[in-house]
Design an enzyme around this catalytic site. Structure first.
Site, PDB file in Angstrom:
ATOM      1  N   LYS A 213      37.497 -69.301  32.168  1.00 12.40           N
ATOM      2  CA  LYS A 213      38.334 -68.416  32.975  1.00 12.40           C
ATOM      3  C   LYS A 213      38.329 -68.894  34.430  1.00 12.40           C
ATOM      4  O   LYS A 213      37.303 -69.356  34.925  1.00 12.40           O
ATOM      5  CB  LYS A 213      37.780 -66.986  32.872  1.00 12.40           C
ATOM      6  CG  LYS A 213      38.645 -65.914  33.516  1.00 12.40           C
ATOM      7  CD  LYS A 213      38.052 -64.513  33.302  1.00 12.40           C
ATOM      8  CE  LYS A 213      38.920 -63.440  33.925  1.00 12.40           C
ATOM      9  NZ  LYS A 213      38.377 -62.070  33.718  1.00 12.40           N
TER      10      LYS A 213
ATOM     11  N   SER B 156      41.768 -58.381  32.182  1.00 15.26           N
ATOM     12  CA  SER B 156      42.177 -59.499  33.013  1.00 15.26           C
ATOM     13  C   SER B 156      41.985 -60.868  32.352  1.00 15.26           C
ATOM     14  O   SER B 156      42.623 -61.835  32.752  1.00 15.26           O
ATOM     15  CB  SER B 156      41.405 -59.487  34.322  1.00 15.26           C
ATOM     16  OG  SER B 156      40.029 -59.775  34.103  1.00 15.26           O
TER      17      SER B 156
ATOM     18  N   SER C  42      37.827 -56.036  30.740  1.00 19.30           N
ATOM     19  CA  SER C  42      38.612 -57.272  30.828  1.00 19.30           C
ATOM     20  C   SER C  42      38.282 -58.343  29.794  1.00 19.30           C
ATOM     21  O   SER C  42      38.998 -59.336  29.692  1.00 19.30           O
ATOM     22  CB  SER C  42      38.459 -57.888  32.217  1.00 19.30           C
ATOM     23  OG  SER C  42      39.211 -57.171  33.151  1.00 19.30           O
TER      24      SER C  42
END
Lengths: 95, 495
Positions: free
Chosen positions: B78, B158, B182
């Site tokens: 990420k 997210s 998330s």
């Protein structure tokens, strides 16, 4: 509690985010929506409850007070938008 | 060998060790998939050269029978994790051009375990969002579609890019982070597994901070076994994060027996929200029945302060964000606005932050500033922290009564369409995290497991919540649920 345009402007100033004058009413309205949602917290009886500081009861670990790092000026400055003569450069701060 | 990119971590690991495949072959298969998957916008910084270099090194270690747990396994990272020499910008314009001089502890742990990094993954800006629509890179797209409808769906957020990439088999697994849901919400939206460990399990050092008392990293994988393997590689004590727990990390994979006989699983009545879609209610009932059939004892429980979790979160998270994001000042790294004649340092801050932060981030920073400001600190911030203490006590009481795990839906709906929430007020979007956010506030481990599909063929997930530090037991319960649910559906390839 209702947030007006002036309060929105004050908050933007505190947060150091430039918000154009004509965007302030919409911003104030958004704040009111979110704060309206948050108001629910007033229903909860929190008498005698300590504000949480840590989810896990733990003592912060101590470390030996010694220098473990340093001499990395180039690396520290490598991402600066404006670095000069080994320093971060900013617009004039003091007149 | 065909479709190496579709392997799980466990399958690929076993093939690598048996000498059936090389890490370079696995890595090349993934790189090729990534190249053809631009439409998903999952990978935003590709690192093929680094990946192949790491793969070659992994193959050498495998040949020398010196292979650590993740040796040669290609994964995505990420964009929130700082990766040395590779752009890391938290999907924000304000970190444009930022190239860290250091490696986050979690990514370093993964590299030490032999992992291969394919690139950086899309996400909501500063991890603030539930649909990956606040990213400076544009939306990540869910590989799943509603039947034959070609409307683009959100992969959730997210960690939307991570979810999309794993579900579409662009990588074997990915890292995510979870502040309010998330990891678990996007995992549920894309039919994969995602675990947020206990607060303190994974070091936060080198992970761009959003809300420090809530942020935790975790793996997003194709199976529960993979989650166990990768979590073990990611976590561990780190002196560089003072909240990192100095506790031994168990062998999570060895704890996957599938035996949950006699385990007490709680069903919290407060999670039965008004207007819960029938499909979600049914999924929850089915999951309960599966755990019961596997030998668990099902008990009704009460978590009375559940309703106040989201409002408490939307005080605490923005407050911490406003403080954490104060560092983006246009001085030390990232974007600095072009200044006009006569502009001073205040104008530099204000213009830089207005240009660099997207709308949602600005909104949350300002809400956080407001709730921390003089005169409101007690009414908002301290009250929210008190309510947080009560939310944690709800869980403490239930665990003290002997409950081992709690079963809830992971999300209030299946994945929604990109753009569908554009006109909704921000609070509507926040409701996506209604089932997950309590877990962050209480610092507990939570895992989303794909357990079914809705009428349109979209994946749905259930969440299991465990006792603090007992991720191994939680993973085992999740493993039993996964085995019973037998979720094997994959998105049809359209990209």
């Amino acid at each position: 509690m209702s947030i007006d345009k002036d309060t929105a402007a004050r908050v933007a100033k505190l947060a150091r985010i430039k918000v154009e004058e004509d965007a302030l009413p919409a911003l104030a309205e958004e704040f009111n929506t979110i704060l309206g949602f948050i108001e629910q917290l007033n229903e909860v009886d929190v008498e005698g409850v300590e504000p949480m500081t840590s989810v896990t009861p733990q003592k912060l670990k101590r470390r030996v007070d010694q220098v473990t790092d340093g001499d990395q000026q180039d690396k520290v400055l490598s991402n600066a938008p404006d670095a000069r003569e080994g320093f971060f450069a900013v617009p004039k701060v003091v007149e | 060998m065909a479709d190496l990119n579709t392997l799980t971590l466990a399958e690929a690991r076993d093939k690598l060790r048996a000498g059936d495949v090389t890490s370079v072959e696995l890595t090349e298969a993934c790189l090729k998939e990534i190249e053809g998957a631009g439409a998903l916008n999952a990978f935003v910084h590709n690192t093929p050269e680094l990946a192949l270099e790491q793969a070659k090194a992994a193959d050498a270690r495998l040949a020398a029978r010196d292979a650590p747990a993740m040796c040669g396994l290609p994964i995505g990272i990420k964009d929130l994790f700082c990766t040395k020499g590779v752009p890391s910008q938290a999907a924000s314009r304000i970190l444009e051009g930022f190239i860290p001089e250091y490696e986050s502890t979690v990514s370093q742990n993964l590299f030490d375990a032999g992992s291969v990094m394919l690139g950086k993954l899309n996400m909501d800006e500063f991890a603030m969002g539930s649909s990956n629509e606040t990213s400076c890179y544009g939306n990540a797209v869910n590989p799943w579609r509603r039947g034959n409808d070609d409307a683009q769906l959100t992969p959730g957020g997210s960690s939307g890019g991570s979810a999309s990439a794993v579900a579409a088999d662009l990588c074997l697994a990915a890292t995510g982070t979870d502040t309010g849901g998330s990891i678990r919400q996007p995992a549920a939206f894309t039919g994969i597994t995602g675990i947020k460990p206990t607060y303190g399990r994974c070091s936060r050092w080198g992970v761009v901070a959003f809300a420090s008392s809530l942020d935790q990293a975790g793996p997003m994988t194709k199976s529960v076994r993979d989650a166990a393997i990768m979590l073990e590689a990611m976590c561990g004590h780190d002196p560089k994060d003072s909240t990192s727990a100095d506790l031994p990390v168990p062998n999570f994979e060895a704890m996957l027996t599938g035996d949950i006989k006699g385990k007490k699983v709680g069903i919290p009545k407060e999670y039965r929200m008004d207007g819960m879609p029938a499909e979600i209610a049914k999924l929850w009932e089915d999951g309960t029945a599966m755990l019961k059939a596997a030998g668990a004892e099902i008990v009704d429980i009460s978590l009375p302060h559940t309703k106040y979790a989201l409002p408490a979160y939307y005080v605490i998270a923005p407050a911490e964000a406003s403080s954490n994001l104060a560092r983006y000042d246009g001085v030390r790294y990232g974007h600095r606005a072009t200044l006009a004649q006569g502009d001073g340092i205040t104008e530099m801050y204000e213009k830089t932050r207005a240009e660099g932060f997207g709308h949602e981030v600005q909104r949350r920073v300002m809400v956080g500033t407001y709730v921390l400001s003089a005169g409101f600190y007690d009414a908002y911030y301290n009250r929210a922290r008190r309510v947080r203490a009560l939310i944690k006590k709800d869980f403490d009481d239930v665990f003290a009564a002997g409950v081992d795990a709690i079963l809830t839906p992971a999300t209030p709906s299946a994945a929604f369409g990109l753009g569908e929430m554009n006109d909704a007020d921000p609070v509507k979007m926040y409701l996506n995290d209604v089932f997950t956010v309590t877990v962050n506030l209480a610092g507990l481990p939570g895992i989303a497991v794909p357990t079914g599909t809705d009428a349109q063929g979209l994946p749905l997930g259930l969440q299991l919540i465990g006792r603090p530090w007992e991720e191994g037991d939680l993973l085992n319960t999740a493993y039993a649920l996964e085995s019973a649910a037998g979720f094997v559906a994959k998105p049809g390839k359209w990209w």
